[in-house]
Design a protein around this motif. Structure first.
Motif, short mmCIF file in Angstrom:
data_model
loop_
_atom_site.label_atom_id
_atom_site.label_comp_id
_atom_site.label_asym_id
_atom_site.label_seq_id
_atom_site.Cartn_x
_atom_site.Cartn_y
_atom_site.Cartn_z
N ALA A 41 30.48 39.95 41.86
CA ALA A 41 31.77 40.81 41.34
C ALA A 41 31.10 42.22 41.64
N SER A 42 29.72 42.35 41.20
CA SER A 42 29.61 43.79 41.79
C SER A 42 29.54 44.24 43.21
N ARG A 43 28.99 43.29 43.98
CA ARG A 43 28.95 43.41 45.32
C ARG A 43 30.46 43.51 45.86
N LEU A 44 31.44 42.91 45.43
CA LEU A 44 32.67 43.06 45.77
C LEU A 44 33.32 44.19 45.41
N THR A 45 32.86 44.86 44.32
CA THR A 45 33.34 46.21 43.72
C THR A 45 32.82 47.26 44.69
N GLU A 46 31.63 46.92 45.15
CA GLU A 46 30.72 48.05 46.10
C GLU A 46 31.61 48.05 47.34
N THR A 47 32.16 46.72 47.93
CA THR A 47 32.63 46.66 49.30
C THR A 47 34.00 47.28 49.28
N TYR A 48 34.90 46.67 48.45
CA TYR A 48 36.30 47.10 48.46
C TYR A 48 36.84 48.17 47.41
N TYR A 49 35.76 48.48 46.24
CA TYR A 49 36.08 49.50 45.28
C TYR A 49 37.45 49.41 44.65
N ARG A 50 37.27 48.08 44.00
CA ARG A 50 38.64 47.74 43.08
C ARG A 50 38.20 47.13 41.71
N PRO A 51 38.89 47.19 40.77
CA PRO A 51 38.49 46.24 39.64
C PRO A 51 38.47 44.91 39.92
N THR A 52 37.28 44.17 39.77
CA THR A 52 37.01 42.94 40.42
C THR A 52 36.96 41.71 39.30
N LEU A 53 37.29 40.57 39.69
CA LEU A 53 37.11 39.28 38.94
C LEU A 53 36.65 38.16 39.64
N VAL A 54 35.74 37.61 39.57
CA VAL A 54 35.22 36.41 40.43
C VAL A 54 35.29 35.14 39.13
N PHE A 55 36.12 34.35 39.91
CA PHE A 55 36.11 33.12 38.90
C PHE A 55 35.36 31.72 39.49
N THR A 56 34.95 30.87 38.49
CA THR A 56 34.25 29.58 38.89
C THR A 56 34.93 28.75 37.59
N LYS A 57 34.55 27.32 38.16
CA LYS A 57 35.13 26.34 37.08
C LYS A 57 33.80 26.15 36.13
N SER A 58 34.20 26.03 34.85
CA SER A 58 33.06 26.00 33.73
C SER A 58 33.50 24.89 32.68
N GLY A 59 33.09 23.53 32.97
CA GLY A 59 33.65 22.56 32.02
C GLY A 59 35.14 22.31 32.28
N GLU A 60 36.02 22.44 31.23
CA GLU A 60 37.48 22.29 31.38
C GLU A 60 38.35 23.56 31.60
N LYS A 61 37.24 24.70 31.58
CA LYS A 61 37.97 26.11 31.82
C LYS A 61 37.59 26.88 32.91
N LEU A 62 38.02 27.90 33.26
CA LEU A 62 37.59 28.65 34.43
C LEU A 62 36.82 29.89 33.81
N ALA A 63 35.84 30.32 34.16
CA ALA A 63 35.16 31.42 33.64
C ALA A 63 34.93 32.72 34.64
N ALA A 64 34.87 33.70 34.33
CA ALA A 64 34.72 35.14 35.12
C ALA A 64 33.88 35.93 34.65
N SER A 65 33.29 36.80 35.54
CA SER A 65 32.76 38.04 35.49
C SER A 65 33.64 39.12 36.00
N ALA A 66 33.62 40.19 35.36
CA ALA A 66 34.80 41.30 35.67
C ALA A 66 33.75 42.50 36.00
N ARG A 67 34.23 43.39 36.85
CA ARG A 67 33.34 44.71 37.05
C ARG A 67 34.47 45.76 37.36
N SER A 68 34.10 46.79 37.23
CA SER A 68 35.12 47.90 37.45
C SER A 68 34.61 48.97 38.23
N VAL A 69 35.50 49.98 38.32
CA VAL A 69 35.21 51.08 39.21
C VAL A 69 35.03 52.30 38.43
N LYS A 70 34.44 53.32 38.95
CA LYS A 70 34.08 54.48 37.77
C LYS A 70 35.46 55.11 37.30
#
Length: 564
Positions: free
Chosen positions: A363-392
């Motif tokens: 998520a941090s790398r995508l934010t550096e590349t495209y400079y947008r508030p970013t969420l990266v999701f993956t499957k985690s058990g029965e749910k989806l889990a995500a990490s969010a990163r923002s721009v300044k």
């Protein structure tokens, strides 16, 4: 990039401070920009003193926390020190457990498994405590939202002390004590402590009760400094004092675990930047790729040979982490290209088999590349889990709050957060998140900004000037390494692209009408070579650092950006 030059401070104030300190106006100007206007304030800035730490008992519930721990020690209760699996959590657990073991043999540690238990306090952790006759859990860097779990623990005869620094929800848990400077009813003077910082305030209070001076706690400050650097909290106020002394401990008398890592990477003296890029990723790698308890073991080990073995294991986890990071980032970037996401205000990507341990880095790398508030999701058990990163300048936590009807659970900070949701809500959430950001973000925040402290001439950059600049460290949010701009520059003819993929810019510059010549490096700026070709005049935004080459040390300019 957007270039923004900070307003010039009051000239009279600058001149007065320069005279008082015996420094040039460029240095005095930088100090005034940081709110330092008197000799006394400058002294506190350049020589941070442990005496200026706040009284820990100013924190709400500190007296209750100390009393409950003293009671547990006196009654020989089993205490479980519980923390999150990241750097802030594992350093907190190492700090608290090693301190308490000096007073009680009945202290154990617990780090939740990132994959089986997820972030924060878990029911499995409470069950583990119950199975081992634990009656007190001290939760660090987590717990402020564990309302139901604290009730569950109480039903099993277990009390909680929570040491957290995340924003509380509408309700706080019914714990024996909750230490969190961000509580609305807490008047603690400094609000920006990390989780390990809150843990340190608790051991400071316990130490005071036992007649110990704060100086006795110096050996723990390497852990606090590492957490401060890794958690990207402001290096101001109390954090600056803790980081300053903690870095000194790391460089002069490092614990066996840090010593082992530094030996592996062949580093003797390190800065807080090295903490962020060398120590932190390795400590984090344990929780990302294996289990966070390995990091606690490394940080609490006193035997150097055993610590060297732990460090070797963690180096392997870090190598695995790098491989996963590289491949997932490539897949995520390809997904964005396919979807033409860069036309949106947000970047949200998902792949069910992405490694949960590295989605935050991606998520941090995508934010550096495209400079947008970013969420990266993956499957985690029965749910989806995500990490969010923002721009300044944009609060991603507030944006997630506005989407909470689609979220199962979330927590974090202004610039980094984590969440889980059901797969059936993914598209709804993605749409709502885009709408919320589109409606609330100032569009200029979608272009990266280089914030410039001052315009100077190359002749201002002297060894004395740089020696004083180095004393502005440790650097971080609220006290960033100074950035300067200089106009009327020309390349002396050595400009070229360097690096395996020629993505970096290297040149040598001089200023029109001036003598000094400086070597320049611009990482990721290879594509701007055309701007400096054929002796064209350009301007640069840069920081100053040292280049070590063949035993020689010279000052060089590290470019942030260049423009015609």
């Amino acid at each position: 990039m957007r270039w923004s030059l900070k307003p010039k401070p009051n000239e009279e104030t600058v001149a007065h401070l320069a005279a008082k300190l015996g420094v040039g106006k460029p240095v005095a100007s930088l100090l005034v920009q940081r709110g330092i206007e008197t000799f006394e304030e400058a002294k506190k800035f350049f020589r941070p003193s442990l005496e200026d730490l706040h009284d820990p008992y100013l924190m709400k519930d500190m007296d209750r926390a100390v009393e409950r721990i003293e009671k547990a020690i006196k009654n020989e209760e089993n205490i479980l020190v519980y923390g999150d699996y990241d750097v802030d959590g594992t350093t907190s657990v190492a700090l608290m457990s090693s301190f308490l073991k000096g007073f009680s043999p009945y202290v154990a540690t617990y780090i939740p498994d990132r994959y089986n238990e997820g972030y924060g306090v878990s029911y499995q952790g409470i069950d583990f405590a119950a199975d081992n006759d634990v009656s007190l859990i001290i939760a660090l860097d987590c717990g402020i939202k564990a309302v139901e779990k604290v009730v569950y623990a109480k039903e099993k005869g277990i009390e909680f002390i929570i040491c957290d620094h995340h924003r509380p929800g509408a309700e706080i848990p019914a714990a024996a004590a909750i230490l969190d400077p961000k509580r609305e009813d807490c008047d603690y003077p400094y609000k920006e402590l990390c989780g390990c910082g809150v843990g340190f305030k608790l051991i400071q209070a316990l130490a005071a009760r036992k007649g110990l001076e704060t100086e006795n706690l110096l050996p723990y400050l390497d852990l606090v400094a590492t957490a401060i650097g890794a958690d990207i909290v402001p290096i101001t106020g109390e954090n600056r004092i803790l980081a300053y002394h903690g870095m000194h401990v790391i460089n002069v008398a490092p614990r066996a675990g840090f010593k082992a890592i530094l030996k592996q990477v062949k580093k003797e003296r390190i800065s807080i930047t090295d903490v962020v890029f060398i120590l932190a990723p390795r400590i984090n790698a344990a929780g990302r790729m294996k289990h966070g308890q390995h990091a606690v073991n490394l940080l609490t080990e006193e035997d150097e040979d055993t610590a060297a073995q732990f460090a070797a294991d963690i180096e392997n986890y870090n190598s695995d982490r790098r491989d996963a990071d590289r491949s997932i980032t490539a897949e995520a970037l390809a997904q964005i290209e396919d979807l033409k996401e860069q036309e949106r205000h947000t970047t949200v990507v998902y792949q069910e088999n992405w490694h949960k341990g590295v989605i935050g880095i991606v998520a941090s790398r995508l934010t550096e590349t495209y400079y947008r508030p970013t969420l990266v999701f993956t499957k985690s058990g029965e749910k989806l889990a995500a990490s969010a990163r923002s721009v300044k300048g944009f609060d991603v936590y507030d944006a997630l709050e506005a989407c909470k009807e689609h979220i199962e659970q979330f927590g974090g900070h202004k610039y980094a957060a984590g969440l889980t949701l059901f797969a059936s809500e993914y598209e709804n959430f993605k749409r709502k998140f885009e709408n919320v950001v589109a409606e609330t973000i100032d569009k200029k925040l979608l272009t990266p900004e280089v914030s410039i402290d001052a315009e100077i001439n190359l002749k201002d950059i002297t060894p004395k000037f740089y020696r004083i600049l180095k004393q502005f460290a440790p650097f971080g949010p609220g006290n960033m390494s100074p950035v300067f701009t200089t106009c009327n520059l020309r390349d002396t003819g050595y400009g070229k692209c360097v690096g395996a993929d020629e993505s970096h810019l290297k040149c040598q510059v001089k200023q029109e009408g001036e003598n000094p010549v400086f070597n320049v490096i611009g990482f990721g700026l290879g594509k701007k070579l055309e701007i400096i070709r054929k002796h064209k005049i350009f301007k640069a935004a840069y920081s100053i650092d040292e280049n070590h080459y063949n035993g020689n040390i010279s000052l060089q300019l590290r470019l942030k950006d260049i423009a015609e």
